[in-house]
Design an enzyme around this catalytic site. Structure first.
Site, PDB file in Angstrom:
ATOM      1  N   CYS A   2       0.844  -1.286  -0.010  1.00  0.00           N
ATOM      2  CA  CYS A   2       0.166  -0.304   0.284  1.00  0.00           C
ATOM      3  C   CYS A   2       0.473   1.452   0.423  1.00  0.00           C
ATOM      4  O   CYS A   2       2.133   0.742   0.323  1.00  0.00           O
ATOM      5  CB  CYS A   2      -0.939  -0.176   1.383  1.00  0.00           C
ATOM      6  N   ARG A  27       0.968   1.868  -6.268  1.00  0.00           N
ATOM      7  CA  ARG A  27       1.039   1.330  -4.546  1.00  0.00           C
ATOM      8  C   ARG A  27      -0.156   0.201  -4.012  1.00  0.00           C
ATOM      9  O   ARG A  27       0.472  -0.368  -3.500  1.00  0.00           O
ATOM     10  CB  ARG A  27       1.556   1.479  -3.827  1.00  0.00           C
ATOM     11  N   TRP A  74      -4.020  -1.698  -1.312  1.00  0.00           N
ATOM     12  CA  TRP A  74      -3.832  -2.943  -1.983  1.00  0.00           C
ATOM     13  C   TRP A  74      -4.167  -4.268  -0.918  1.00  0.00           C
ATOM     14  O   TRP A  74      -3.184  -4.644  -0.633  1.00  0.00           O
ATOM     15  CB  TRP A  74      -2.219  -3.384  -2.631  1.00  0.00           C
ATOM     16  N   ASN A 100       1.369   0.224   5.622  1.00  0.00           N
ATOM     17  CA  ASN A 100       1.588  -0.493   4.625  1.00  0.00           C
ATOM     18  C   ASN A 100       2.124  -1.945   5.332  1.00  0.00           C
ATOM     19  O   ASN A 100       3.472  -1.233   6.218  1.00  0.00           O
ATOM     20  CB  ASN A 100       2.428   0.452   3.687  1.00  0.00           C
ATOM     21  N   GLY A 101       1.875  -2.501   5.035  1.00  0.00           N
ATOM     22  CA  GLY A 101       2.313  -4.331   5.309  1.00  0.00           C
ATOM     23  C   GLY A 101       1.525  -5.279   5.977  1.00  0.00           C
ATOM     24  O   GLY A 101      -0.149  -4.908   5.500  1.00  0.00           O
ATOM     25  N   GLU A 479      10.224 -21.480 -17.027  1.00  0.00           N
ATOM     26  CA  GLU A 479       9.702 -19.909 -16.920  1.00  0.00           C
ATOM     27  C   GLU A 479      10.954 -19.044 -17.499  1.00  0.00           C
ATOM     28  O   GLU A 479      10.719 -18.104 -17.974  1.00  0.00           O
ATOM     29  CB  GLU A 479       9.727 -19.943 -15.554  1.00  0.00           C
ATOM     30  N   LYS A 483       9.481 -15.961 -19.815  1.00  0.00           N
ATOM     31  CA  LYS A 483      10.628 -14.863 -20.025  1.00  0.00           C
ATOM     32  C   LYS A 483      11.066 -13.923 -20.963  1.00  0.00           C
ATOM     33  O   LYS A 483      10.381 -12.976 -21.390  1.00  0.00           O
ATOM     34  CB  LYS A 483      10.901 -14.675 -18.454  1.00  0.00           C
ATOM     35  N   GLU A 486       8.527 -13.024 -24.044  1.00  0.00           N
ATOM     36  CA  GLU A 486       8.109 -12.733 -24.146  1.00  0.00           C
ATOM     37  C   GLU A 486       8.595 -11.349 -24.444  1.00  0.00           C
ATOM     38  O   GLU A 486       7.809 -10.263 -24.689  1.00  0.00           O
ATOM     39  CB  GLU A 486       6.693 -12.854 -23.063  1.00  0.00           C
ATOM     40  N   HIS A 502      16.606 -37.305 -27.061  1.00  0.00           N
ATOM     41  CA  HIS A 502      15.079 -37.755 -27.590  1.00  0.00           C
ATOM     42  C   HIS A 502      14.212 -36.848 -29.080  1.00  0.00           C
ATOM     43  O   HIS A 502      13.548 -37.105 -29.619  1.00  0.00           O
ATOM     44  CB  HIS A 502      13.658 -38.202 -26.391  1.00  0.00           C
ATOM     45  N   LYS A 601      -1.299  -7.388 -18.621  1.00  0.00           N
ATOM     46  CA  LYS A 601      -1.161  -8.172 -17.968  1.00  0.00           C
ATOM     47  C   LYS A 601      -2.348  -9.006 -17.656  1.00  0.00           C
ATOM     48  O   LYS A 601      -1.896 -10.308 -16.474  1.00  0.00           O
ATOM     49  CB  LYS A 601      -1.276  -6.804 -16.611  1.00  0.00           C
TER      50      LYS A 601
HETATM   51  O1  M6R Z   1      -3.006 -12.993 -13.740  1.00  0.00           O
HETATM   52  P1  M6R Z   1      -2.113 -14.906 -13.872  1.00  0.00           P
HETATM   53  O2  M6R Z   1      -1.351 -15.031 -12.651  1.00  0.00           O
HETATM   54  O3  M6R Z   1      -3.546 -15.882 -14.052  1.00  0.00           O
HETATM   55  O4  M6R Z   1      -1.911 -14.680 -15.072  1.00  0.00           O
HETATM   56  C1  M6R Z   1      -1.946 -15.519 -15.775  1.00  0.00           C
HETATM   57  C2  M6R Z   1      -0.697 -14.966 -17.101  1.00  0.00           C
HETATM   58  O5  M6R Z   1      -1.596 -14.067 -18.509  1.00  0.00           O
HETATM   59  C3  M6R Z   1       0.804 -14.686 -17.023  1.00  0.00           C
HETATM   60  O6  M6R Z   1       1.509 -15.434 -15.766  1.00  0.00           O
HETATM   61  C4  M6R Z   1       1.461 -14.461 -18.080  1.00  0.00           C
HETATM   62  O7  M6R Z   1       2.041 -15.364 -18.709  1.00  0.00           O
HETATM   63  C5  M6R Z   1       3.216 -13.338 -18.109  1.00  0.00           C
HETATM   64  N1  M6R Z   1       2.494 -12.938 -19.241  1.00  0.00           N
HETATM   65  C6  M6R Z   1       4.318 -13.832 -17.398  1.00  0.00           C
HETATM   66  O8  M6R Z   1       4.617 -13.239 -17.410  1.00  0.00           O
END
Ligand code: M6R
Length: 606
Positions: A2, A27, A74, A100-101, A479, A483, A486, A502, A601
């Site tokens: 927050c 925040r 938040w 905040n915390g 992952e 990362k 994307e 394989h 997002k």
């Molecule tokens: O909000 P969520 O964790 O459900 O989102 C899932 C994915 O859309 C999210 O992790 C997406 O793959 C990100 N852009 C990865 O960095």
């Protein structure tokens, strides 16, 4: 996470605080409020919603007084609502607090204070602070500062807290432990704030409080007090060189980089789970005949890591499933004995919610791990745990991923305990490792950023990258792939290292970049075999491995040495080099790392 801010000076506090709050909205933004003191009274305006919506409804600028505190929220304890919005007041309406915390022992304190006839109006952890101060100050007659310091002695957890009282219109009391707090030092006025963005337009001089410190802030000065000794601390302001935009990102050029660096704090917060919810989740997991771990994108990779953790720590088999595949492929097997643990940062991902709706109609037990209070996931889950990472603004999940893995680890550990699957010494060893994780991540961040930027410089023009790991590290490889892909837009492949021979090995020729994730675990020897196979075909080997692993170092073209960590927890620190790689590749290729093309997002369409 927050944002808190306070102002004391000759201007009317409310409009100053309103403007400062908008600077802190990044925040948290589910509710907000302001309290001021004037003529021996505390005035409060607060509500749920974004600051400007609340301002339209309540006119936040129209409040009297030259001293005030404000908050943008938040939610962590209690959903977004008028009652749960800060500032919180004591029973006598003479003290107001913003925080905040996370207060870990709030349930015990709330019980104790309720027995002393304090009346709670919210579901927040914060409200115990104001009633504690009321107890010591208003009811027991201690001076306000002493009451504040005594209240802080009773509190366990993290806090940046600010308090005003109608009995002390010339000061703001503040304190910090594991949550940021700065004093903005002006001429004839002072601010306090979670970060300097709130006051940098008004003053560039700041004093940063340290953990375990409180301060009395007046219009013409401030006194810092060490909580442990109650002794005075002398600290002069530093001059900030940031402009407002740099300040919002804490001096980092992008939110993504800031959020990568925020991981130690996010992990500390992910260790502060409310035990009653963790226990409830564990009990419900224990009852499941089939347990699915469900997520999308990065959250799915957390599920993948989670399935190894549940198996190795708790000896419980779970099915990690990509949410978009659930209904058609697994839906028919769901019944009242099924438990679905959904992992979603936003709690709003359509693929996840669609799968959960199907499972709900078939009477399955739905559990959640999320970063967003009040999200649909929290509403449809029988029980959920909040990961407490604060808002993540970069589209790429970074700090929320490592926090999810840490929450899953704690659940696995709790389930192991419930089922009696771990010997006490193993349990103790794990707990110690968990507590050390934020510190290990701090070391990794300080150590790997520069070498990974150099790796990015070497690889910037490559057409494809390959990521390999075994066991729990295959989730790190997946992952890393997501990362890097994307953010850089370079096509990437990941495989379980054992699978590389394989098929994937046919794409290797001279100089082909292959990343190996090789923590010092039971799979290490076989990983070395795979490294040799790749090397024999001319691959460029980039290994992320234990700093003392000389054998892997010898075999690598580039070696990224990691500090010692329990192998099962390696997904947390070992993913960090790849977050930096993704970020720097994006920068070098001219991409916006905060807003990669074609992505949102939160993906709220099926
Ligand atoms: O909000 P969520 O964790 O459900 O989102 C899932 C994915 O859309 C999210 O992790 C997406 O793959 C990100 N852009 C990865 O960095």
């Amino acid at each position: 996470m927050c944002g808190i801010v306070g102002y004391i000076g000759s201007e009317n506090a409310a409009p100053v605080l309103h403007r400062a709050l908008t600077r802190l909205e990044y925040r948290g933004y589910d509710s907000a409020g302001i309290a001021t003191v004037f003529n021996g009274r505390v005035f409060v305006k607060k509500d749920s919603g974004r600051i400007e919506e609340i301002h339209k409804r309540l006119n936040l600028d129209d409040m009297p007084g030259g001293v005030g505190i404000a908050h943008t929220r938040w939610a962590t304890h209690g959903g977004p609502s008028q009652a749960n919005a800060h500032p919180h007041l004591d029973c006598s309406n003479s003290i107001a607090v913003v925080h905040n915390g996370v207060i870990e022992n709030f349930l015990q304190l709330r019980k104790e204070l309720t027995e002393l006839n304090h009346v709670f109006k919210s579901k927040t952890d914060t409200e115990v602070i104001v009633h504690l101060v009321e107890e010591y100050h208003v009811r027991q007659g201690k001076p306000l500062l002493e009451a504040f310091l005594t209240a802080l002695e009773r509190i366990q957890g993290s806090y940046a807290v600010a308090l005003i009282s109608s009995n002390a219109a010339r000061e703001i009391l503040v304190a910090r432990n594991d949550a940021p707090l700065a004093i903005g030092v002006g001429d004839g006025f002072n601010f306090i704030s979670s970060d300097v963005t709130a006051f940098i337009e008004k003053t560039k001089r700041a004093v940063f409080l340290q953990n375990g410190e409180a301060a009395v802030v007046r219009a013409d000065g401030y006194d810092i007090i060490k909580l442990a000794t109650r002794g005075a601390v002398a600290r002069k302001p530093v001059t900030l060189l940031w402009d407002i935009e740099m300040a919002e990102k804490h001096g980092y050029p992008h939110f993504t980089l800031k959020e990568i660096h925020e991981q130690p704090e996010a992990l500390r917060n992910a260790l502060r789970l409310q035990n009653i919810y963790v226990d409830l989740l564990t009990e419900l997991l224990d009852r499941g005949r089939d347990i699915f771990l469900l997520g999308a994108g990065t959250s799915y990779h957390a599920c993948l890591a989670g399935s190894y953790l549940f198996s190795k720590i708790a000896r419980v088999a779970t099915y990690p499933v990509v949410a978009s595949e659930f209904v058609e492929n697994y839906g028919a097997s769901v019944n009242a004995d099924t438990v679905i643990l959904a992992v979603s940062q936003s709690g709003e991902t359509a693929d996840v919610l669609n799968a959960l709706e199907h499972a709900r109609l078939r009477a399955a037990t739905i559990l959640g791990i999320t970063n967003t209070v009040g999200s649909t996931l929290t509403r449809i889950s029988r029980a959920y745990v909040l990961q407490n990472s604060g808002p993540e603004i970069g589209v790429a999940a970074t700090k929320t991923y490592t926090a999810q893995v840490l929450v899953l680890t704690q659940l696995a550990l709790r389930l192991a305990k419930l089922r009696g699957k771990l010997a006490q010494f193993e349990m103790d060893e794990f707990k110690e490792t968990l507590v050390n994780i934020p510190g290990i991540v701090e070391v990794v961040i300080s150590r790997v950023e520069k070498p990974m930027r150099e790796v990015a410089e070497k690889l910037v023009d490559k057409d494809v990258l390959l990521f390999l790991g075994r066991g729990v590290s295959s989730s790190t490889a997946a992952e890393a792939r997501l990362k890097v892909m994307e953010l850089s837009y370079i096509p990437c492949i990941s495989y379980s290292a054992g699978e590389s021979k394989h098929g994937p090995i046919s794409i290797i020729d001279k100089g082909f970049p292959v990343f190996f994730i090789v923590p010092p675990d039971d799979d290490r020897k076989q990983n070395i075999g795979n490294i040799m196979e790749m090397k024999a075909r001319g691959a460029m080997i980039i290994a992320v491995a234990d700093e003392n692993d000389d054998e892997v170092r010898e075999l690598s073209d580039i070696f990224i040495g990691m500090p010692a960590v329990h192998p099962l927890l390696s997904p947390i620190p070992y993913v960090i080099p790849f977050q930096f790689l993704a970020y720097y590749l994006a920068i070098l290729r001219g991409n916006d790392p905060d807003k990669p093309r074609n992505l949102a997002k939160s993906v709220t369409v099926l």
